[in-house]
Design an enzyme around this catalytic site. Structure first.
Site, short mmCIF file in Angstrom:
data_model
loop_
_atom_site.label_atom_id
_atom_site.label_comp_id
_atom_site.label_asym_id
_atom_site.label_seq_id
_atom_site.Cartn_x
_atom_site.Cartn_y
_atom_site.Cartn_z
CE LYS A 110 -4.24 -2.46 1.88
NZ LYS A 110 -4.56 -2.55 3.05
CE LYS A 190 -5.74 -12.75 -5.28
NZ LYS A 190 -5.60 -11.80 -3.88
CE LYS A 193 -13.38 -6.08 -0.90
NZ LYS A 193 -12.23 -7.02 -0.61
P1 ADP Z 1 -10.08 -8.59 -2.53
O1 ADP Z 1 -8.63 -9.29 -3.09
O2 ADP Z 1 -11.47 -8.73 -3.37
O3 ADP Z 1 -9.98 -7.69 -1.88
P2 ADP Z 1 -9.72 -9.75 0.21
O4 ADP Z 1 -8.51 -9.32 -0.07
O5 ADP Z 1 -10.30 -9.28 1.03
O6 ADP Z 1 -10.62 -10.28 -1.38
O7 ADP Z 1 -10.15 -11.40 0.21
C1 ADP Z 1 -10.40 -11.96 1.54
C2 ADP Z 1 -9.97 -13.42 1.70
O8 ADP Z 1 -10.35 -13.83 0.20
C3 ADP Z 1 -7.83 -14.01 1.22
O9 ADP Z 1 -8.07 -14.86 2.56
C4 ADP Z 1 -7.72 -14.34 -0.19
O10 ADP Z 1 -7.18 -15.39 0.23
C5 ADP Z 1 -9.24 -14.68 -0.56
N1 ADP Z 1 -9.12 -14.15 -1.97
C6 ADP Z 1 -9.15 -12.92 -2.84
N2 ADP Z 1 -9.52 -13.35 -4.00
C7 ADP Z 1 -9.43 -14.35 -4.35
C8 ADP Z 1 -8.74 -14.93 -5.75
N3 ADP Z 1 -9.04 -14.41 -6.63
N4 ADP Z 1 -8.08 -16.38 -5.74
C9 ADP Z 1 -8.82 -17.01 -4.95
N5 ADP Z 1 -8.41 -16.41 -2.88
C10 ADP Z 1 -9.03 -15.19 -3.00
#
Ligand code: ADP
Ligand code: TRP
Length: 324
Positions: A110, A190, A193
Site C-alpha cells: 500500500k 486475479k 475488488k
Molecule cells: P479482495 O482481493 O477482493 O480485496 P480480500 O483480500 O478481502 O479480497 O480476500 C479475502 C480472502 O479471499 C483472502 O483470504 C484471499 O486469499 C481470498 N481471495 C480473494 N480473491 C481471491 C482470488 N481471486 N482467488 C483466490 N482467493 C482469493
C-alpha cells in the site's frame, strides 16, 4: 482443535473469496470449536463511509450464513463486538518489534502504491494477532496472502512468552488450502475488488450475466478450434463443474463451431445452479434481520467467554490485575 478465521467486510463477496477462503472456513466448522468473525475493525483501515461499512457487515453475515455457516456448530460474530480484542492488541503491541511490521507485504504494498499509511494500517497485523491469540486458536484457515500474518502472530506470541517467561500464549498454525489457487477475474488477472474485475456471489441474475459476458476472451472465430486451458471462462467453469462436465465443454472448445458466447452461457447456468440454494437461503434470511442479529450477538458472547480467560492470563503475566 480450535479453528478461527476472519474476513474483512470491505466489499461484497465474490467468487474468489468463496473458492479461495469462505468455502474452506465452512468445511472446518465441525471442529471441536470454531470461531468465524467479520473483521470490521480491520475494514476501518480502508472503508471510511459508515453506511457503506454497515452494509458490507450485514451482507457478510447474510452471505456466510447462506453459504452454510451453521451457528449451531460455529460462533459467528463481529470483531467490534469483542472489546477484549483491542485490549489484547495493546498488550501485544508492547512486545512487537517495528521491523516485524515494516516487512509486512500488505503495508509495504500500500505504501508503495502511494496510499497514505496510518498507524492503523501499520499495526494491522498486531490486531490480527490478537484476533487469533485471544482464543488459544490452533488452526487458522487463510488464503496464501495471509500466511505472513500468521507467521507474525507466532513471532509476537513467542516474544510475549519469552519476555514474561511464561507460556501465556498458544502458537497457532496456518492452514492454507490448496484450492486457494487464484480465481481469475473478468480481465484474466486475479479476481479482486481492488481491480473491479469481480463476479459477486449474490448479485442479481441479470448483472451476473452481464459480468460473465464481459469476461475477456481472445478473438478466435466461432468456427475455429479454441484452447480451453488458456481461457478464463473455462477456468471459472472448472470451479462449478464435475470432471465429466469439464471434459464435455473442453471437447466443444477444441472441436470448433462453439463461440465464447455459448461457453459463457454454460458458465452462467452452472454458477446459478451451484449457488441456487444459497441464494434462496439468503433471501429468507434477509427478511429476518433480528435472527441474524441474534446469531451475531450470541457468537460474540461465546467468543468473549473464551477470550476473557486468555486475556486474564495475559494481563497477569505482565503484572496487571485480572479483569474478572
Ligand atoms: P479482495 O482481493 O477482493 O480485496 P480480500 O483480500 O478481502 O479480497 O480476500 C479475502 C480472502 O479471499 C483472502 O483470504 C484471499 O486469499 C481470498 N481471495 C480473494 N480473491 C481471491 C482470488 N481471486 N482467488 C483466490 N482467493 C482469493
Ligand atoms: N486480514 C485478513 C484478510 O484480509 C482478515 C483477518 C483479520 C483474519 N483477522 C484475522 C484472518 C484473523 C484470519 C485470522 O483476509
Amino acid at each position: 482443535m480450535k479453528v478461527l478465521s476472519g474476513i474483512q467486510p470491505t466489499g461484497r463477496f465474490h467468487w474468489g473469496n468463496y473458492f479461495g477462503a469462505i468455502r474452506q472456513y465452512i468445511d472446518l466448522q465441525s471442529n471441536e470449536q470454531a470461531f468465524y468473525f467479520i473483521a470490521d475493525y480491520h475494514a476501518l483501515t480502508t472503508v471510511r463511509k459508515p453506511d457503506e461499512l454497515k452494509g458490507y457487515v450485514k451482507d457478510a453475515a447474510l452471505d456466510l450464513l447462506a453459504l452454510g455457516l451453521d451457528p449451531a456448530q460455529a460462533s459467528l460474530f463481529r470483531q467490534s463486538d469483542v472489546p477484549e480484542i483491542p485490549e489484547l492488541t495493546w498488550l501485544l503491541m508492547t512486545v512487537t518489534q517495528m521491523h516485524l511490521l515494516e516487512k509486512c507485504v500488505s503495508y509495504k504494498d500500500k505504501k508503495e502504491r502511494g496510499i497514505a499509511a496510518d498507524a492503523g494500517l501499520f499495526t494491522y497485523p498486531v490486531l490480527m494477532a490478537a484476533d487469533i491469540l485471544l482464543y488459544d486458536s490452533d488452526v487458522v484457515p487463510v488464503g496464501v496472502d495471509q500466511v505472513q500474518h500468521i507467521e507474525v502472530t507466532r513471532d509476537i506470541a513467542q516474544r510475549f512468552n519469552r519476555t514474561y517467561e511464561v507460556e501465556a500464549l498458544k502458537l497457532p498454525t496456518a492452514k492454507v488450502v490448496e484450492s486457494s489457487a487464484k480465481v481469475p477475474g473478468l480481465d484474466g488477472e486475479k479476481m479482486s475488488k481492488s481491480y473491479d474485475n469481480t463476479i459477486e456471489l449474490f448479485d442479481t441474475p441479470k448483472r451476473t450475466k452481464k459480468r460473465i459476458n464481459s469476461i475477456k476472451t481472445d478473438s478466435t472465430a466461432v468456427e475455429d478450434s479454441k484452447d480451453p486451458e488458456s481461457c478464463s471462462v473455462f477456468d471459472l467453469y472448472k470451479l462449478f463443474a464435475t470432471q465429466d462436465q469439464q471434459n464435455e465443454l473442453a471437447a466443444k472448445y477444441r472441436a470448433g463451431g462453439m463461440g465464447y458466447g455459448e461457453a459463457k452461457k454454460t458458465l452462467y447456468e452452472a454458477a446459478m445452479d451451484y449457488f441456487g440454494e444459497a441464494r434462496q437461503r439468503r433471501e429468507q434470511l434477509e427478511k429476518d434481520p433480528d435472527t441474524v442479529e441474534d446469531i451475531l450477538r450470541q457468537g460474540a458472547r461465546q467468543a468473549r467467554d473464551v477470550g476473557r480467560v486468555v486475556l486474564d492470563r495475559v494481563r497477569s503475566a505482565c503484572g496487571l490485575t485480572a479483569a474478572n
